[in-house]
Scaffold this active site. Structure first.
Site, PDB file in Angstrom:
ATOM      1  N   LYS A   1       1.027  -1.298  -4.963  1.00 33.27           N
ATOM      2  CA  LYS A   1       0.320  -2.584  -4.597  1.00 33.27           C
ATOM      3  C   LYS A   1       1.173  -3.418  -5.732  1.00 33.27           C
ATOM      4  O   LYS A   1       1.032  -3.227  -6.942  1.00 33.27           O
ATOM      5  CB  LYS A   1      -1.016  -2.696  -4.801  1.00 33.27           C
ATOM      6  CG  LYS A   1      -1.803  -2.475  -3.458  1.00 33.27           C
ATOM      7  CD  LYS A   1      -3.194  -2.816  -3.738  1.00 33.27           C
ATOM      8  CE  LYS A   1      -4.094  -2.229  -2.400  1.00 33.27           C
ATOM      9  NZ  LYS A   1      -5.413  -2.820  -2.424  1.00 33.27           N
TER      10      LYS A   1
ATOM     11  N   HIS B   1     -16.295  -4.123  -5.916  1.00 38.64           N
ATOM     12  CA  HIS B   1     -15.125  -5.386  -6.289  1.00 38.64           C
ATOM     13  C   HIS B   1     -15.683  -6.254  -5.438  1.00 38.64           C
ATOM     14  O   HIS B   1     -15.323  -7.505  -5.888  1.00 38.64           O
ATOM     15  CB  HIS B   1     -13.969  -4.802  -5.753  1.00 38.64           C
ATOM     16  CG  HIS B   1     -13.397  -3.863  -6.765  1.00 38.64           C
ATOM     17  ND1 HIS B   1     -13.775  -2.786  -7.077  1.00 38.64           N
ATOM     18  CD2 HIS B   1     -12.246  -4.040  -7.444  1.00 38.64           C
ATOM     19  CE1 HIS B   1     -12.936  -2.095  -7.986  1.00 38.64           C
ATOM     20  NE2 HIS B   1     -11.832  -2.929  -8.076  1.00 38.64           N
TER      21      HIS B   1
ATOM     22  N   HIS C   1     -15.234  -9.084  -8.333  1.00 36.19           N
ATOM     23  CA  HIS C   1     -14.572 -10.277  -7.926  1.00 36.19           C
ATOM     24  C   HIS C   1     -15.203 -11.701  -8.164  1.00 36.19           C
ATOM     25  O   HIS C   1     -14.609 -12.756  -8.786  1.00 36.19           O
ATOM     26  CB  HIS C   1     -13.619 -10.320  -6.670  1.00 36.19           C
ATOM     27  CG  HIS C   1     -12.732  -9.419  -6.623  1.00 36.19           C
ATOM     28  ND1 HIS C   1     -12.221  -8.914  -5.478  1.00 36.19           N
ATOM     29  CD2 HIS C   1     -11.839  -8.918  -7.309  1.00 36.19           C
ATOM     30  CE1 HIS C   1     -11.273  -7.951  -5.544  1.00 36.19           C
ATOM     31  NE2 HIS C   1     -11.027  -8.013  -7.060  1.00 36.19           N
TER      32      HIS C   1
ATOM     33  N   ARG D   1      -8.759   3.585   1.993  1.00 37.62           N
ATOM     34  CA  ARG D   1      -8.339   3.032   0.795  1.00 37.62           C
ATOM     35  C   ARG D   1      -9.360   1.880   0.439  1.00 37.62           C
ATOM     36  O   ARG D   1      -9.232   1.527  -0.700  1.00 37.62           O
ATOM     37  CB  ARG D   1      -6.745   2.339   0.672  1.00 37.62           C
ATOM     38  CG  ARG D   1      -6.196   1.811  -0.734  1.00 37.62           C
ATOM     39  CD  ARG D   1      -4.669   1.962  -0.677  1.00 37.62           C
ATOM     40  NE  ARG D   1      -4.323   1.440  -1.768  1.00 37.62           N
ATOM     41  CZ  ARG D   1      -2.999   1.165  -2.367  1.00 37.62           C
ATOM     42  NH1 ARG D   1      -2.244   1.581  -1.606  1.00 37.62           N
ATOM     43  NH2 ARG D   1      -2.907   0.866  -3.576  1.00 37.62           N
TER      44      ARG D   1
ATOM     45  N   HIS E   1     -11.402  -7.563 -15.690  1.00 37.48           N
ATOM     46  CA  HIS E   1     -11.767  -6.903 -14.372  1.00 37.48           C
ATOM     47  C   HIS E   1     -12.630  -5.634 -14.321  1.00 37.48           C
ATOM     48  O   HIS E   1     -13.785  -5.856 -13.387  1.00 37.48           O
ATOM     49  CB  HIS E   1     -10.412  -6.550 -13.735  1.00 37.48           C
ATOM     50  CG  HIS E   1     -10.447  -6.028 -12.415  1.00 37.48           C
ATOM     51  ND1 HIS E   1     -10.698  -6.775 -11.268  1.00 37.48           N
ATOM     52  CD2 HIS E   1     -10.372  -4.795 -12.022  1.00 37.48           C
ATOM     53  CE1 HIS E   1     -10.844  -5.985 -10.099  1.00 37.48           C
ATOM     54  NE2 HIS E   1     -10.516  -4.606 -10.772  1.00 37.48           N
TER      55      HIS E   1
ATOM     56  N   ARG F   1      16.654  -6.579  -1.968  1.00 38.26           N
ATOM     57  CA  ARG F   1      16.052  -5.987  -0.718  1.00 38.26           C
ATOM     58  C   ARG F   1      15.637  -4.706  -1.250  1.00 38.26           C
ATOM     59  O   ARG F   1      15.173  -3.700  -0.452  1.00 38.26           O
ATOM     60  CB  ARG F   1      16.988  -5.608   0.474  1.00 38.26           C
ATOM     61  CG  ARG F   1      17.471  -7.053   0.946  1.00 38.26           C
ATOM     62  CD  ARG F   1      17.801  -6.736   2.590  1.00 38.26           C
ATOM     63  NE  ARG F   1      18.054  -7.989   3.214  1.00 38.26           N
ATOM     64  CZ  ARG F   1      19.290  -8.003   3.532  1.00 38.26           C
ATOM     65  NH1 ARG F   1      20.329  -7.536   3.271  1.00 38.26           N
ATOM     66  NH2 ARG F   1      19.527  -9.446   4.256  1.00 38.26           N
TER      67      ARG F   1
ATOM     68  N   GLU G   1      -3.895   0.525   3.133  1.00 44.09           N
ATOM     69  CA  GLU G   1      -5.278   0.291   3.310  1.00 44.09           C
ATOM     70  C   GLU G   1      -5.828  -0.152   4.506  1.00 44.09           C
ATOM     71  O   GLU G   1      -6.375  -1.314   4.952  1.00 44.09           O
ATOM     72  CB  GLU G   1      -5.317  -1.015   2.362  1.00 44.09           C
ATOM     73  CG  GLU G   1      -7.040  -1.256   1.749  1.00 44.09           C
ATOM     74  CD  GLU G   1      -7.203  -1.993   0.531  1.00 44.09           C
ATOM     75  OE1 GLU G   1      -6.401  -2.003  -0.348  1.00 44.09           O
ATOM     76  OE2 GLU G   1      -7.913  -2.986   0.783  1.00 44.09           O
TER      77      GLU G   1
ATOM     78  N   LYS H   1      -7.105   8.999  -6.899  1.00 45.89           N
ATOM     79  CA  LYS H   1      -6.276   7.838  -6.399  1.00 45.89           C
ATOM     80  C   LYS H   1      -5.034   8.299  -5.577  1.00 45.89           C
ATOM     81  O   LYS H   1      -4.895   7.988  -4.186  1.00 45.89           O
ATOM     82  CB  LYS H   1      -5.767   7.010  -7.454  1.00 45.89           C
ATOM     83  CG  LYS H   1      -4.824   5.687  -7.026  1.00 45.89           C
ATOM     84  CD  LYS H   1      -5.499   4.384  -7.011  1.00 45.89           C
ATOM     85  CE  LYS H   1      -4.604   3.153  -6.097  1.00 45.89           C
ATOM     86  NZ  LYS H   1      -4.850   1.964  -6.894  1.00 45.89           N
TER      87      LYS H   1
ATOM     88  N   GLU I   1     -13.379   1.179 -13.880  1.00 46.64           N
ATOM     89  CA  GLU I   1     -12.826   1.830 -12.749  1.00 46.64           C
ATOM     90  C   GLU I   1     -12.929   3.438 -12.691  1.00 46.64           C
ATOM     91  O   GLU I   1     -12.894   4.212 -11.610  1.00 46.64           O
ATOM     92  CB  GLU I   1     -11.347   1.523 -13.040  1.00 46.64           C
ATOM     93  CG  GLU I   1     -10.915  -0.042 -12.516  1.00 46.64           C
ATOM     94  CD  GLU I   1     -11.220  -0.582 -11.219  1.00 46.64           C
ATOM     95  OE1 GLU I   1     -11.458   0.170 -10.204  1.00 46.64           O
ATOM     96  OE2 GLU I   1     -10.939  -1.754 -10.900  1.00 46.64           O
TER      97      GLU I   1
ATOM     98  N   ASN J   1     -12.379  -0.131  -3.466  1.00 44.36           N
ATOM     99  CA  ASN J   1     -13.061  -1.530  -3.710  1.00 44.36           C
ATOM    100  C   ASN J   1     -14.619  -1.489  -4.037  1.00 44.36           C
ATOM    101  O   ASN J   1     -15.062  -2.695  -4.136  1.00 44.36           O
ATOM    102  CB  ASN J   1     -12.643  -2.839  -2.745  1.00 44.36           C
ATOM    103  CG  ASN J   1     -11.083  -3.024  -2.629  1.00 44.36           C
ATOM    104  OD1 ASN J   1     -10.589  -2.843  -3.593  1.00 44.36           O
ATOM    105  ND2 ASN J   1     -10.646  -3.269  -1.347  1.00 44.36           N
TER     106      ASN J   1
HETATM  107  N1  GLY Z   1      -6.640  -0.992  -6.766  1.00 46.25           N
HETATM  108  C1  GLY Z   1      -7.279  -0.711  -5.209  1.00 46.25           C
HETATM  109  C2  GLY Z   1      -5.949  -0.157  -4.698  1.00 46.25           C
HETATM  110  O1  GLY Z   1      -4.969   0.254  -5.290  1.00 46.25           O
HETATM  111  O2  GLY Z   1      -6.040  -0.053  -3.332  1.00 46.25           O
END
Ligand code: GLY
Length: 358
Positions: free
Chosen positions: A143, A245, A249, A238, A262, A121, A234, A224, A185, A242
């Site tokens: 993430k 992206h 993508h 947030r 990427h 957990r 997000e 960031k 990025e 993207n």
């Molecule tokens: N890579 C995008 C984010 O961390 O939200």
């Protein structure tokens, strides 16, 4: 050295950016009592270059290390590997006091974070990124995830690390095209948040051999951290991370992840998204040209002609995952971004023509 705070109440943490930080890594562990063992997750090549010294250093201080080597590639983010890691941790008697160290790029960071978030957990983990892309983006913000049933990151969580330790010296052994992927990025952060940073990057990329990595990484981490602090889950803000992206993508899926990295795909995606922003009158020609020129300085791989219908197919697939609405990130002036649900298929198709100029 700079330390940047991701301010999330009890889950707040620091991003340390410092040349040589890997050597001082054991100092950070002093904050934890009675660590049973350290689960060091990495790739073979990274272990050879950097991990072995870290492991020896930690062992000499009396820590027991459980070393887990993942196969290269995005394929290693699946349930089978997850199963293997958890099995090894159980066999090595890991418990709640065990601490995970993710030493690698985005794949290592994502799977290690998910292991840490789910083992008993939740146990503590450190992100120690070794690629430029992970240093400026994926290691920050919590993430974590796995791919499943051919869907990227469909299993996962948002689970913050104890700290992110960025050692720019590790970039010395990173292949050049991996660095270029990270530049995509980096430019993104300027585009969405800091016009002055785009100005600097425009100068810096002209002399890429002498690129001031530490300065650039610090600025990206600050941006960031600020965005994640305001919108950890997000819900809205947030999403601006993207930028580039949606089309990026689609290009990654179209060309295959081996052919286009990427950050390279994001660079191409930014060219298209900037073009749409310009056509909609959201940025002026001067700013549009500044951004395009900065991206154009990157030695990106040449693209074969794209089939617009197939690109749209991938974009529409993404749309299905967003309740039928495409949340497209546009610039709102250079250094500011917004989420738009008003980008038509025709505008996207038109923007793809920009790619044929490469
Ligand atoms: N890579 C995008 C984010 O961390 O939200």
């Amino acid at each position: 050295m700079s330390d940047i705070t991701v301010d999330l109440d009890l889950r707040s943490y620091k991003i340390i950016v410092e040349s040589g930080a890997l050597k001082s890594f054991p100092n950070y562990l002093k904050h934890h009592d009675n660590i049973k063992n350290l689960v060091l997750i990495s790739h073979d090549s990274i272990m050879k270059h950097h991990g072995i010294n870290l492991k020896n250093n930690l062992e000499s201080l009396g820590y027991k290390i459980v070393e887990i080597i993942l196969p290269d590639g995005d394929d290693s983010k699946d349930l089978e590997i997850y199963n293997r890691i958890i099995t090894m941790m159980i066999e090595s008697s890991c418990d709640k006091t065990s601490v995970v160290i993710a030493l690698g790029g985005g794949v290592v960071g994502d799977i290690s974070g998910f292991v840490a978030s789910s083992f008993m957990r939740g146990i503590k983990y450190y992100q120690v990124p070794t690629t430029l892309l992970a240093m400026v983006d994926s290691s920050i913000g919590g993430k974590t995830g796995l791919n499943f049933s051919r869907k990227k990151n469909i299993i996962g969580s948002i689970y913050q690390p104890v700290s992110v330790i960025v050692d720019p010296n590790l970039l010395d052994t990173l292949p050049f095209n991996e660095k270029i992927s990270g530049f995509g990025e980096i430019i993104k952060y300027g585009a969405i948040k800091d016009r002055g940073f785009v100005n600097k990057l425009n100068e810096w990329v002209k002399d890429i051999e002498n690129f001031p990595y530490t300065k650039a990484i610090e600025r990206c981490c600050q941006i960031k951290a600020e965005i994640v602090t305001k919108d950890e889950n997000e819900i809205n803000l947030r999403r601006v991370l993207n930028f580039g992206h949606t089309i990026g993508h689609a290009l990654e899926s179209y060309f295959g992840f081996q052919e286009l990295r990427h950050g390279e795909a994001v660079s191409y995606g930014m060219l298209c998204s900037a073009w749409i922003s310009f056509k909609k009158g959201f940025i002026d020609i001067k700013d549009y040209n500044l951004l395009i020129e900065t991206i154009n300085h990157l030695p990106l791989p040449k693209l074969n002609k794209v089939d617009p219908d197939e690109i749209m197919h991938y974009i529409n697939f993404d749309k299905k995952n967003e309740n039928g609405k495409l949340n497209f990130i546009l610039l709102d002036g250079l250094g500011k971004a917004k989420v738009s649900q008003n980008v038509s298929s025709l505008e996207i198709l038109e923007s793809l023509k920009v790619l044929n100029e490469y």
